[in-house]
Design a protein around this motif. Structure first.
Motif, PDB file in Angstrom:
ATOM      1  N   ILE A  63      61.116  47.014  32.437  1.00 49.62           N
ATOM      2  CA  ILE A  63      60.096  48.007  32.094  1.00 49.62           C
ATOM      3  C   ILE A  63      60.650  48.884  30.983  1.00 49.62           C
ATOM      4  O   ILE A  63      61.782  49.366  31.058  1.00 49.62           O
TER       5      ILE A  63
ATOM      6  N   ALA B 133      57.019  53.260  28.675  1.00 48.98           N
ATOM      7  CA  ALA B 133      55.881  53.127  29.603  1.00 48.98           C
ATOM      8  C   ALA B 133      55.905  54.283  30.611  1.00 48.98           C
ATOM      9  O   ALA B 133      54.860  54.786  31.043  1.00 48.98           O
ATOM     10  N   ILE B 134      57.110  54.714  30.971  1.00 48.39           N
ATOM     11  CA  ILE B 134      57.246  55.852  31.892  1.00 48.39           C
ATOM     12  C   ILE B 134      56.793  57.146  31.205  1.00 48.39           C
ATOM     13  O   ILE B 134      56.109  57.973  31.795  1.00 48.39           O
TER      14      ILE B 134
ATOM     15  N   VAL C 158      53.024  57.386  31.353  1.00 49.73           N
ATOM     16  CA  VAL C 158      52.512  57.702  32.693  1.00 49.73           C
ATOM     17  C   VAL C 158      52.759  59.173  33.031  1.00 49.73           C
ATOM     18  O   VAL C 158      51.872  59.871  33.529  1.00 49.73           O
TER      19      VAL C 158
ATOM     20  N   ILE D  76      65.178  49.204  33.717  1.00 50.04           N
ATOM     21  CA  ILE D  76      64.465  50.056  32.768  1.00 50.04           C
ATOM     22  C   ILE D  76      65.209  50.055  31.444  1.00 50.04           C
ATOM     23  O   ILE D  76      66.404  50.354  31.386  1.00 50.04           O
TER      24      ILE D  76
ATOM     25  N   ALA E 287      58.815  47.435  41.522  1.00 49.56           N
ATOM     26  CA  ALA E 287      57.848  48.369  40.934  1.00 49.56           C
ATOM     27  C   ALA E 287      58.501  49.746  40.764  1.00 49.56           C
ATOM     28  O   ALA E 287      59.549  50.017  41.337  1.00 49.56           O
TER      29      ALA E 287
ATOM     30  N   ARG F  93      57.329  53.721  41.104  1.00 49.49           N
ATOM     31  CA  ARG F  93      56.266  54.660  41.464  1.00 49.49           C
ATOM     32  C   ARG F  93      56.628  56.026  40.890  1.00 49.49           C
ATOM     33  O   ARG F  93      57.702  56.559  41.152  1.00 49.49           O
ATOM     34  N   VAL F  94      55.722  56.566  40.090  1.00 48.99           N
ATOM     35  CA  VAL F  94      55.952  57.855  39.430  1.00 48.99           C
ATOM     36  C   VAL F  94      55.042  58.900  40.076  1.00 48.99           C
ATOM     37  O   VAL F  94      53.826  58.702  40.155  1.00 48.99           O
TER      38      VAL F  94
ATOM     39  N   SER G 223      50.175  60.384  41.570  1.00 51.73           N
ATOM     40  CA  SER G 223      51.111  59.260  41.475  1.00 51.73           C
ATOM     41  C   SER G 223      50.490  58.076  40.767  1.00 51.73           C
ATOM     42  O   SER G 223      49.270  57.914  40.726  1.00 51.73           O
ATOM     43  N   GLU G 224      51.362  57.242  40.230  1.00 52.57           N
ATOM     44  CA  GLU G 224      50.906  55.986  39.621  1.00 52.57           C
ATOM     45  C   GLU G 224      52.049  54.969  39.770  1.00 52.57           C
ATOM     46  O   GLU G 224      53.216  55.331  39.701  1.00 52.57           O
ATOM     47  N   VAL G 225      51.658  53.715  39.988  1.00 53.58           N
ATOM     48  CA  VAL G 225      52.670  52.669  40.153  1.00 53.58           C
ATOM     49  C   VAL G 225      52.709  51.797  38.909  1.00 53.58           C
ATOM     50  O   VAL G 225      51.672  51.344  38.422  1.00 53.58           O
ATOM     51  N   LEU G 226      53.923  51.629  38.398  1.00 48.85           N
ATOM     52  CA  LEU G 226      54.112  50.756  37.220  1.00 48.85           C
ATOM     53  C   LEU G 226      54.562  49.379  37.678  1.00 48.85           C
ATOM     54  O   LEU G 226      55.445  49.291  38.533  1.00 48.85           O
TER      55      LEU G 226
END
Lengths: 187, 279
Positions: free
Chosen positions: B4, B8-9, B12, B84, B136, B138-139, B276-279
């Motif tokens: 990743i 991308a982080i 988000v 990452i 995955a 998760r942020v 939250s959001e999952v990448l």
């Protein structure tokens, strides 16, 4: 209870007519200042230097707004917790400051100064910054621009909804409101 | 191993900073609506109505619910099978920088606690990493205001103080806070661990949805008992009197030492934000 409409700057006679628990709508000119601005103002006062605004009859709103989006007078603009200004308020009240807008408790030295000189502490709803910002017609930074959100701003407000928390006689809604609720629910 | 990009982080974190500050989680809105229906004290009821109106203004106009858009507490749950590419910390801070600038959010961070100069872009984030199984990331972004943070406390109780001692301490912290943290509040409680872990448990308790109870029935019933005790204090919305002092008590626990019973209380206001959001 009837809502009183009042004007800022706030005269001593109007200030003295307000009672703890009153709902008011405030219009006129108020100044914003938080921790860092209070520190500078009180230091300037002690050094005999010019102040960003005349404290006589002034109403200070403890707020650090979010930046205004295009087309807005101001961003979200609710009150910050007032006790952090307790170290500075008595000196300002002695110089004529008539009103404070914030949220939360005040220390005994502030309440004493309010009683001695005739000043009022208003509560605005904490966490309702989007709602309160709609009452701000204009905002202009007048001092300490380097402080960003904490700069001193001159605001023109219209019908800002406030509650008189502590009046000129030292009556305190944080004490009486809770007591009244508990008394009514103790049966 | 899944790769990743750090960028991308950034994207988000930026999005979550803006969304969390303008749109309150559904469970919080429902919680306030329920509290309003159960509130019988006129001034309290009136304030809850204004608070609900505020949520709706922020939501529809896409403006911050509260002017204290907080320090950005960022929690990363990183799957062990993820690599990452790039510097994670820099990527998170860049997301905060962009989110707070483009979202017209307030910059409320000073770079040094005593010399106090604003960093101007709300960085750095308060960043926590957790390694978890999987591939995955998760942020979670939880902007935390300091009116309520300042009313938080931690105490190293003695084992002999027991559950009664813990309950009394938690209720006392809320009572001492009174009107300052913008009630109605959400009470995050950490019990156990070490001094530092206990505080983090209390913070993590605030990330849990207000309608989810602790999965352990013992702690679920403790949460309910504490909520009832807090709501009998009479502090009420904004401290003007009323039933609705707290909306939820969330407890998180951890094993601890035979000699200790750490208890941390992290108070949050009615604008308890997290997304939250999952990448």
């Amino acid at each position: 209870m009837a809502i009183k409409r009042i004007q800022a700057p706030l005269t001593e006679s109007v200030a003295r007519s307000l009672k703890s628990g009153d709902s008011v709508l405030l219009s006129g000119t108020v100044y914003t200042a938080r921790d860092a601005a209070h520190k500078r103002i009180v230091e300037a006062m002690a050094a005999g230097q010019p102040l960003p605004f005349d404290p006589q009859d002034a109403v200070i709103y403890y707020v650090g707004p979010t930046p205004a989006k295009p087309g807005q007078a101001i961003g979200s603009a609710g009150p910050t917790t007032s006790y952090r200004m307790d170290a500075y308020s008595p000196a300002l009240i002695a110089r004529g400051q008539r009103g404070m807008i914030g949220k939360g408790k005040r220390g005994p030295a502030v309440v004493e100064a309010m009683q001695q000189y005739g000043a009022v502490y208003f509560g605005a709803i904490g966490g309702a910054g989007a709602l309160l910002s709609k009452c701000v017609r204009s905002a202009e930074v007048i001092a300490y621009d380097d402080l960003g959100a904490e700069a001193v701003r001159k605001l023109t407000v219209e019908d800002l909804p406030l509650t008189v928390v502590i009046d000129c006689e030292g009556n305190n809604l944080y004490e009486t409101g809770r007591q009244a609720y508990l008394a009514a629910h103790s049966k | 191993m899944r790769e990743i990009q750090a960028s991308a982080i950034t994207a988000v974190v930026k999005r979550l900073c803006i969304e969390a500050n303008c749109h309150l989680p559904q469970d919080m809105q429902e919680c306030i609506t329920r509290a309003h229906a159960e509130e019988d004290w006129p001034i309290a009821s009136e304030i809850l109505e204004r608070i609900m109106e505020n949520y709706s203004i922020a939501d529809t106009r896409n403006v911050p619910i509260c002017q204290d858009t907080g320090v950005a507490c960022v929690f990363l749950e990183i799957g062990q099978d993820v690599h990452i590419l790039g510097n994670i910390k820099d990527a998170v801070d860049e997301g905060v920088r962009q989110g707070y600038a483009e979202g017209y959010l307030r910059k409320s961070v000073v770079g040094d606690p005593l010399r106090r100069v604003n960093t101007g872009d709300n960085t750095p984030a308060m960043l926590y990493y957790n390694l978890v199984p999987g591939d995955a990331v998760r942020v979670t972004v939880a902007p935390k205001g300091f009116g309520s943070e300042n009313m938080s406390q931690l105490k190293m109780l003695k084992p002999s103080d027991g559950v009664e001692g813990a309950k009394d301490f938690i209720v006392r912290v809320v009572e001492e806070a009174g009107p300052n943290p913008c009630p109605p509040i959400v009470v995050g409680v950490g019990i156990g661990g070490t001094f530092d872990q206990c505080a983090l448990l209390a913070k993590k308790a605030l990330l849990r949805s207000t309608d989810a109870r602790n999965p352990d029935p013992y702690y679920a019933s403790l949460e309910a008992e504490l909520l009832a005790r807090i709501n009998s204090l009479g502090i009420g919305p904004q401290g003007f009197g009323g039933k609705t002092t707290a909306l939820a008590v969330n407890i998180e626990v951890a094993p601890t030492h035979i000699a200790g019973l750490p208890v941390a209380v992290n108070i949050n206001c009615h604008v308890t934000r997290h997304k939250s959001e999952v990448l």
